[in-house]
Design an enzyme around this catalytic site. Structure first.
Site, PDB file in Angstrom:
ATOM      1  N   ASP A  81       0.856  -1.188   0.000  1.00 25.52           N
ATOM      2  CA  ASP A  81       0.000   0.000   0.000  1.00 25.52           C
ATOM      3  C   ASP A  81       0.900   1.249   0.000  1.00 25.52           C
ATOM      4  O   ASP A  81       1.860   1.312   0.778  1.00 25.52           O
ATOM      5  CB  ASP A  81      -0.863  -0.059   1.284  1.00 25.52           C
ATOM      6  N   ASP A 103       3.127   4.908  -5.488  1.00 23.55           N
ATOM      7  CA  ASP A 103       2.426   6.170  -5.237  1.00 23.55           C
ATOM      8  C   ASP A 103       3.332   7.359  -5.541  1.00 23.55           C
ATOM      9  O   ASP A 103       4.155   7.763  -4.731  1.00 23.55           O
ATOM     10  CB  ASP A 103       1.958   6.213  -3.772  1.00 23.55           C
ATOM     11  N   GLY A 180      -7.920   8.108   7.296  1.00 21.75           N
ATOM     12  CA  GLY A 180      -8.089   8.418   8.715  1.00 21.75           C
ATOM     13  C   GLY A 180      -9.545   8.617   9.096  1.00 21.75           C
ATOM     14  O   GLY A 180     -10.458   8.184   8.384  1.00 21.75           O
ATOM     15  N   GLY A 208      -9.175   5.314   1.639  1.00 23.54           N
ATOM     16  CA  GLY A 208      -9.813   6.095   2.700  1.00 23.54           C
ATOM     17  C   GLY A 208     -11.277   5.747   2.904  1.00 23.54           C
ATOM     18  O   GLY A 208     -12.111   6.615   3.147  1.00 23.54           O
ATOM     19  N   ALA A 209     -11.603   4.456   2.822  1.00 19.16           N
ATOM     20  CA  ALA A 209     -13.014   4.063   2.850  1.00 19.16           C
ATOM     21  C   ALA A 209     -13.570   3.886   4.264  1.00 19.16           C
ATOM     22  O   ALA A 209     -14.785   3.736   4.428  1.00 19.16           O
ATOM     23  CB  ALA A 209     -13.218   2.792   2.031  1.00 19.16           C
ATOM     24  N   SER A 210     -12.712   3.906   5.287  1.00 22.25           N
ATOM     25  CA  SER A 210     -13.227   3.809   6.662  1.00 22.25           C
ATOM     26  C   SER A 210     -14.104   5.008   6.944  1.00 22.25           C
ATOM     27  O   SER A 210     -13.724   6.146   6.655  1.00 22.25           O
ATOM     28  CB  SER A 210     -12.074   3.816   7.669  1.00 22.25           C
ATOM     29  N   ASP A 231      -8.373   0.602   6.601  1.00 16.46           N
ATOM     30  CA  ASP A 231      -7.348   0.500   7.648  1.00 16.46           C
ATOM     31  C   ASP A 231      -7.910   0.977   8.993  1.00 16.46           C
ATOM     32  O   ASP A 231      -8.022   0.219   9.955  1.00 16.46           O
ATOM     33  CB  ASP A 231      -6.123   1.336   7.233  1.00 16.46           C
TER      34      ASP A 231
HETATM   35  P1  13P Z   1      -8.694   4.318   5.952  1.00 14.32           P
HETATM   36  O1  13P Z   1      -7.673   4.362   7.036  1.00 14.32           O
HETATM   37  O2  13P Z   1      -9.539   5.517   5.857  1.00 14.32           O
HETATM   38  O3  13P Z   1      -9.489   3.052   6.025  1.00 14.32           O
HETATM   39  O4  13P Z   1      -7.890   4.267   4.562  1.00 14.32           O
HETATM   40  C1  13P Z   1      -7.118   3.156   4.261  1.00 14.32           C
HETATM   41  C2  13P Z   1      -6.377   3.353   2.998  1.00 14.32           C
HETATM   42  O5  13P Z   1      -6.822   4.000   2.070  1.00 14.32           O
HETATM   43  C3  13P Z   1      -5.068   2.698   2.876  1.00 14.32           C
HETATM   44  O6  13P Z   1      -4.413   3.056   1.706  1.00 14.32           O
END
Ligand code: 13P
Length: 283
Positions: A81, A103, A180, A208-210, A231
């Site tokens: 990642d 990236d 985050g 960033g789906a959390s 994450d």
């Molecule tokens: P989150 O921490 O928002 O779930 O994002 C995870 C992510 O995009 C890892 O690359």
């Protein structure tokens, strides 16, 4: 079984669903993610940030996930990642990662194209898929820190040019999510996503789906997102699971019981995400 991230995402693209890409740092997260995927009969990506690799050790992390992944009853891809450091990306290729993200989103466009193409040329002969990012996804994630004001959405024409020039297998798009914990409710630019998918016709990645509401995630999948990174929600579940266990069992000192409560909590989140992503039963 361990499989190439490229094949796993191509199947998701053709089948119209998304595969969960869950971040691991250690044995407990890895076990939780893979066990949950097995219980849901779903393919899964176990992903390691550069910070996780630093924490666990490069060889240790690779061997651990590969071993557990190889024994799994469902297809598992080991993914890097946010590889912002080319040296780390190349070491992942040597050490058996089956998918890498290069990236270069903070570099200027031509430099991002040049290095992404270099990574693709090295990865493809090994059967390894390459993800890249265009636009800048906001928020803080270990080695990646993008100020809200600096975050920019992905331009569909630029994305098409980038993919054509580099040959990357999947593209992470900036459409309003952030890494985050969200302060307010994130608003996703679905129209931008629709146009990007139509133009590119390839696996699209959502970071960033959390904390993004389930309905918004389901709509993003319907519009063509095929890999979804989670994450923060796993970290929060781990902490909550262990905190609850310690509050109820203040005398406990067996690490297997303490960490076991964390594993259980992570599994619940992973299973729920797999359901929303539409990858249940797709192993
Ligand atoms: P989150 O921490 O928002 O779930 O994002 C995870 C992510 O995009 C890892 O690359």
């Amino acid at each position: 079984m361990l499989i190439s991230g490229k094949d796993l995402l191509q199947r998701a693209h053709e089948g119209g669903y998304a595969v969960g890409a869950f971040n691991t740092n250690n044995l407990e997260f890895t076990k939780a993610i893979i066990e949950a995927a097995e219980e849901m009969n779903a393919p899964v990506l176990v992903q390691t940030s550069m910070g996780a690799i630093e924490y666990a050790g490069h060889d240790e992390m690779g061997e651990m996930v590969r071993l557990i992944g190889e024994k799994a009853k469902v297809p598992v891809a080991l993914h890097l990642d946010h590889g912002t450091d080319l040296g780390v990306v190349m070491r992942c290729l040597r050490k058996g990662w089956t998918s890498v993200m290069y990236d270069g989103s903070k570099l200027d466009y031509d430099e991002n194209v040049r290095i992404a193409k270099f990574v693709v040329d090295a990865a493809h002969p090994m059967g390894v898929g390459v993800e890249a990012e265009l636009g800048k996804i906001g928020g803080v994630e270990e080695h990646v820190n993008v100020d809200e004001k600096e975050a920019t959405f992905t331009d569909p024409d630029e994305a098409y040019d980038f993919v054509t020039k580099t040959g990357v297998d999947s593209l992470a798009v900036a459409i309003g999510t952030a890494h985050g914990v969200y302060k307010g409710e994130p608003k996703l630019d679905f129209e931008r996503l629709r146009i990007i998918k139509e133009k590119l016709n390839m696996p699209i990645v959502l970071h960033g789906a959390s904390g993004v509401p389930d309905e918004a995630i389901a709509e993003a999948v319907r519009l063509g997102v095929n890999k979804i990174n989670i994450d923060t929600e796993l970290r929060l579940a781990f902490k909550a699971g262990i905190s609850k266990f310690m509050a109820e069992n203040p005398e406990a000192y067996d690490p297997r019981k303490i960490l076991g409560a964390g594993i259980k909590a992570i599994k619940e989140v992973v299973k729920n995400k797999i359901r929303i992503f539409g990858s249940e039963g797709k192993a």
